[in-house]
Design a protein around this motif. Sequence first.
Motif, short mmCIF file in Angstrom:
data_model
loop_
_atom_site.label_atom_id
_atom_site.label_comp_id
_atom_site.label_asym_id
_atom_site.label_seq_id
_atom_site.Cartn_x
_atom_site.Cartn_y
_atom_site.Cartn_z
N GLY A 1 0.84 -1.18 0.00
CA GLY A 1 0.00 0.00 0.00
C GLY A 1 0.88 1.23 0.00
N THR A 2 0.26 2.36 -0.15
CA THR A 2 1.01 3.60 -0.31
C THR A 2 1.40 4.20 1.03
OG1 THR A 2 -0.21 4.07 -2.34
CG2 THR A 2 0.95 5.92 -1.30
N ILE A 3 2.66 4.57 1.13
CA ILE A 3 3.11 5.38 2.26
C ILE A 3 3.08 6.82 1.78
CG2 ILE A 3 4.96 5.91 3.86
CD1 ILE A 3 5.87 3.05 3.72
N TYR A 4 2.17 7.59 2.30
CA TYR A 4 2.01 8.97 1.88
C TYR A 4 3.06 9.85 2.56
CZ TYR A 4 -2.40 7.51 -0.16
OH TYR A 4 -3.35 6.88 -0.91
N SER A 5 3.30 10.98 1.95
CA SER A 5 4.34 11.86 2.46
C SER A 5 4.03 12.36 3.87
CB SER A 5 4.55 13.04 1.52
OG SER A 5 3.34 13.79 1.42
N SER A 6 2.79 12.27 4.27
CA SER A 6 2.42 12.73 5.62
C SER A 6 2.74 11.70 6.70
CB SER A 6 0.92 13.04 5.67
OG SER A 6 0.17 11.87 5.36
N TYR A 7 3.12 10.52 6.31
CA TYR A 7 3.31 9.45 7.28
C TYR A 7 4.60 9.63 8.08
CZ TYR A 7 -0.41 6.43 5.37
OH TYR A 7 -1.60 5.91 4.99
N VAL A 8 4.54 9.07 9.28
CA VAL A 8 5.72 8.84 10.09
C VAL A 8 5.84 7.33 10.28
CG1 VAL A 8 6.82 9.16 12.34
CG2 VAL A 8 5.44 11.02 11.33
N MET A 9 6.99 6.80 10.02
CA MET A 9 7.24 5.37 10.21
C MET A 9 8.13 5.20 11.43
SD MET A 9 5.51 4.10 7.78
CE MET A 9 6.04 2.39 7.84
N GLY A 10 7.74 4.29 12.31
CA GLY A 10 8.48 4.15 13.56
C GLY A 10 8.78 2.71 13.90
N TRP A 11 9.79 2.55 14.72
CA TRP A 11 10.14 1.26 15.31
C TRP A 11 9.96 1.36 16.82
CZ3 TRP A 11 10.99 -3.21 12.82
CH2 TRP A 11 11.36 -3.17 11.48
N PHE A 12 9.30 0.37 17.36
CA PHE A 12 9.12 0.24 18.80
C PHE A 12 9.58 -1.15 19.21
CE2 PHE A 12 6.51 3.95 20.06
CZ PHE A 12 6.28 4.50 18.82
N ILE B 1 17.89 4.50 11.54
CA ILE B 1 16.68 4.25 10.76
C ILE B 1 16.85 4.88 9.38
CG2 ILE B 1 15.49 6.34 11.60
CD1 ILE B 1 12.88 4.66 11.62
N SER B 2 16.34 4.18 8.38
CA SER B 2 16.44 4.70 7.02
C SER B 2 15.24 4.21 6.22
CB SER B 2 17.74 4.26 6.35
OG SER B 2 17.80 2.84 6.26
N ARG B 3 15.08 4.76 5.03
CA ARG B 3 13.96 4.36 4.19
C ARG B 3 14.40 4.29 2.73
NH1 ARG B 3 11.56 9.35 1.82
NH2 ARG B 3 12.73 11.08 2.69
N VAL B 4 13.72 3.46 1.99
CA VAL B 4 13.89 3.40 0.55
C VAL B 4 12.51 3.59 -0.04
CG1 VAL B 4 14.62 2.03 -1.43
CG2 VAL B 4 15.89 1.88 0.73
N ASN B 5 12.28 4.77 -0.59
CA ASN B 5 10.93 5.11 -1.06
C ASN B 5 10.44 4.14 -2.13
OD1 ASN B 5 11.64 7.31 0.51
ND2 ASN B 5 10.60 8.76 -0.83
N ALA B 6 11.32 3.82 -3.06
CA ALA B 6 10.91 2.97 -4.18
C ALA B 6 10.48 1.59 -3.71
CB ALA B 6 12.03 2.87 -5.19
N GLU B 7 11.01 1.16 -2.56
CA GLU B 7 10.68 -0.16 -2.04
C GLU B 7 9.57 -0.10 -0.99
OE1 GLU B 7 14.26 -1.75 -0.44
OE2 GLU B 7 15.30 -1.81 -2.37
N ASN B 8 9.16 1.11 -0.63
CA ASN B 8 8.18 1.26 0.46
C ASN B 8 8.65 0.51 1.71
OD1 ASN B 8 6.26 3.00 -0.49
ND2 ASN B 8 4.60 1.51 -0.51
N THR B 9 9.91 0.66 2.02
CA THR B 9 10.51 -0.11 3.10
C THR B 9 11.29 0.80 4.03
OG1 THR B 9 10.67 -2.08 1.70
CG2 THR B 9 12.08 -2.01 3.65
N VAL B 10 11.18 0.50 5.32
CA VAL B 10 11.95 1.19 6.35
C VAL B 10 12.88 0.17 6.99
CG1 VAL B 10 11.83 2.45 8.52
CG2 VAL B 10 10.06 2.78 6.79
N TYR B 11 14.10 0.60 7.23
CA TYR B 11 15.10 -0.28 7.83
C TYR B 11 15.52 0.25 9.19
CZ TYR B 11 15.50 -2.11 3.10
OH TYR B 11 15.24 -2.67 1.87
N LEU B 12 15.92 -0.67 10.05
CA LEU B 12 16.54 -0.31 11.32
C LEU B 12 17.85 -1.07 11.42
CD1 LEU B 12 16.15 1.36 13.94
CD2 LEU B 12 15.35 -0.76 15.01
N GLN B 13 18.93 -0.36 11.20
CA GLN B 13 20.27 -0.96 11.36
C GLN B 13 20.66 -0.89 12.82
OE1 GLN B 13 22.33 -2.45 9.04
NE2 GLN B 13 23.61 -2.96 10.80
N MET B 14 20.91 -2.03 13.42
CA MET B 14 21.22 -2.09 14.84
C MET B 14 22.65 -2.60 14.99
SD MET B 14 17.65 -3.63 16.33
CE MET B 14 17.96 -5.27 15.70
#
Length: 124
Positions: free
Chosen positions: A25-36, A69-82
């Motif tokens: 689904g679409t991640i709109y520019s208004s979104y915040v993506m978080g890790w908990f 934390i990082s994102r790849v818009n084209a993949e609609n994916t958020v990463y958390l490098q730990m």
Amino acid sequence: VQLQASGGGLAQPGDSLRLSCAASGTIYSSYVMGWFRQAPGKEREFVAAIRWRSNAKYYADSVKGRFAISRVNAENTVYLQMNNLEPEDTAVYYCGADTDYSGSVYGPEKYDYWGQGTLVTVSS
């Protein structure tokens, strides 16, 4: 939007892991993506967040300098490098999507969508 978290596993202290959160689904520019994360017997706590529009990033004090934390818009994916993992990082990690750009990014109650969680265990 549906979120799928992956990448957890067993690590030793000092090791690195990278978590992924793929959105269908679409991640709109208004979104915040978080890790908990949520450890046994504890409440869900904020780890990191990124604003989709501005790429502004936020971190809990306990992970600053170790996690990214990082994102790849084209993949609609958020990463958390730990990196430099510690036993205290052991928890189930959840990714969330907050559809409201305004306000704080730190409270889990603000997030509208959640992934299923991925377990990270740090132990020697």
